[in-house]
Design an enzyme around this catalytic site. Structure first.
Site, mmCIF file in Angstrom:
data_model
loop_
_atom_site.group_PDB
_atom_site.id
_atom_site.type_symbol
_atom_site.label_atom_id
_atom_site.label_comp_id
_atom_site.label_asym_id
_atom_site.label_seq_id
_atom_site.Cartn_x
_atom_site.Cartn_y
_atom_site.Cartn_z
ATOM 1 N N ASP A 1 0.814 -1.213 0.000
ATOM 2 C CA ASP A 1 0.000 0.000 0.000
ATOM 3 C C ASP A 1 0.846 1.261 0.000
ATOM 4 O O ASP A 1 2.068 1.208 0.181
ATOM 5 C CB ASP A 1 -0.973 0.002 1.198
ATOM 6 C CG ASP A 1 -0.304 -0.461 2.500
ATOM 7 O OD1 ASP A 1 0.935 -0.454 2.581
ATOM 8 O OD2 ASP A 1 -1.051 -0.818 3.430
ATOM 9 N N ASN B 1 -7.475 -3.221 14.223
ATOM 10 C CA ASN B 1 -8.861 -3.531 13.867
ATOM 11 C C ASN B 1 -8.947 -4.724 12.913
ATOM 12 O O ASN B 1 -9.985 -4.962 12.305
ATOM 13 C CB ASN B 1 -9.538 -2.294 13.246
ATOM 14 C CG ASN B 1 -8.843 -1.836 11.969
ATOM 15 O OD1 ASN B 1 -7.918 -2.487 11.486
ATOM 16 N ND2 ASN B 1 -9.280 -0.716 11.420
ATOM 17 N N HIS C 1 -7.267 -5.097 10.127
ATOM 18 C CA HIS C 1 -7.055 -4.820 8.700
ATOM 19 C C HIS C 1 -5.778 -5.493 8.190
ATOM 20 O O HIS C 1 -4.846 -5.775 8.944
ATOM 21 C CB HIS C 1 -7.077 -3.311 8.396
ATOM 22 C CG HIS C 1 -5.890 -2.528 8.832
ATOM 23 N ND1 HIS C 1 -5.928 -1.168 8.997
ATOM 24 C CD2 HIS C 1 -4.609 -2.893 9.125
ATOM 25 C CE1 HIS C 1 -4.735 -0.738 9.361
ATOM 26 N NE2 HIS C 1 -3.918 -1.768 9.450
ATOM 27 N N GLU D 1 -9.740 -2.043 5.301
ATOM 28 C CA GLU D 1 -10.363 -1.783 6.594
ATOM 29 C C GLU D 1 -11.596 -2.668 6.784
ATOM 30 O O GLU D 1 -12.097 -3.245 5.817
ATOM 31 C CB GLU D 1 -10.764 -0.298 6.657
ATOM 32 C CG GLU D 1 -9.586 0.666 6.497
ATOM 33 C CD GLU D 1 -8.701 0.778 7.737
ATOM 34 O OE1 GLU D 1 -8.703 -0.146 8.581
ATOM 35 O OE2 GLU D 1 -7.992 1.791 7.860
HETATM 36 P P1 PGA Z 1 2.272 -1.937 12.597
HETATM 37 O O1 PGA Z 1 1.118 -1.810 11.503
HETATM 38 O O2 PGA Z 1 3.198 -3.003 12.125
HETATM 39 O O3 PGA Z 1 2.916 -0.587 12.623
HETATM 40 O O4 PGA Z 1 1.595 -2.295 13.897
HETATM 41 C C1 PGA Z 1 0.479 -2.952 11.066
HETATM 42 C C2 PGA Z 1 -0.731 -2.587 10.219
HETATM 43 O O5 PGA Z 1 -1.395 -1.572 10.514
HETATM 44 O O6 PGA Z 1 -1.023 -3.319 9.259
#
Ligand code: PGA
Length: 246
Positions: free
Chosen positions: A73, A142, A144, A149
């Site tokens: 992304d 959450n 995702h 999302e």
């Molecule tokens: P993080 O993000 O590794 O910074 O916890 C993971 C994500 O949001 O997919």
């Protein structure tokens, strides 16, 4: 689905890095399949994995010459040289230290004029590369995956995604103020992720407990995007104890 539990963040990273290194070492390019194709995440969780891959390259254990990458992304509206862009993140945390040919690096273009056309071309480039061999992923609090999302349908390809307030808040730690966090992103879709041959999801720290519980033990539901992985035949959740202790 395999749920692997490790004591520490370092052991999680050791495991994931070793799996990727073994895949790189075991890969023999052919005219039909010249590159091992890796799907790569940004975020805090994969950084120790990238550190180990860099070290292995520096120790001449692996080379990225036959590796092609597709990042999951990118924020819409950030230029590649913006310090919070995922282009910048990948350069700083992996690419500038290894011998991957620049033409083999793919990251969604958050500055594309025509986002829908760009998304189609990104999806096509993954197909043209023969699909993703190993998709490394983080997971959001959450549930995702990439920026897919909750309530994203499972059959979405690469697309534009509005970020939820929870994700904006989680990511605001990297920006001066929350208003600076972009509100939209380009993300590979849940379908794109599901089509990977092998998926390694990393989760470390207590903030991921609920997401891991719902993804692995909850109902398969768009409310928790990662729950769709319960139907994938080659997926591992690689977790430290904190991410598993409820
Ligand atoms: P993080 O993000 O590794 O910074 O916890 C993971 C994500 O949001 O997919």
């Amino acid at each position: 689905m395999n749920i692997l539990s490790f004591e520490t963040v370092a052991e999680v990273a050791d495991y994931a890095a070793k799996e990727i290194m073994n895949a790189i070492k075991g890969f023999t390019p052919t005219p039909e399949k010249p590159y091992l194709v890796l799907g790569l995440p940004t975020g805090s969780t994969p950084i120790p994995v990238y550190e180990r891959l860099i070290r292995a390259y520096q120790n001449e254990e692996i080379s990225f010459k036959n590796v092609m990458t597709f990042n999951m992304d990118e924020y819409i509206g950030l230029t590649p040289d913006h310090p919070q862009s995922y282009h910048y993140f990948m350069q700083e945390n992996l690419f500038k230290y290894v011998d991957i040919p620049p033409k083999n690096i793919h990251i969604p273009d958050g500055m594309a004029n025509n986002i829908p056309a760009f998304c189609l071309s990104y999806e096509q480039a993954i197909k043209d590369a023969g699909g993703i061999d190993i998709q490394l992923a983080g997971i959001g609090e959450n549930g995702h995956l990439a920026f897919n999302e909750p309530d994203t349908t499972f059959n979405t390809p690469t697309h534009e995604q509005a970020l939820t307030q929870s994700t904006i808040e989680a990511n605001s730690r990297f920006f001066d103020k929350i208003e600076d966090v972009p509100t939209k992103a380009i993300t590979i879709g849940l379908k794109t992720i599901f089509e990977a041959r092998r998926i390694i999801v990393l989760a470390t720290g207590s903030k991921k407990v609920e997401a891991i519980h719902l993804s692995t033990k909850g109902p398969i539901s768009v409310k928790c995007p990662a729950s769709m992985l319960q139907n994938h035949s080659n997926v591992e959740f690689v977790c430290d104890k904190k991410a598993l202790e409820r």
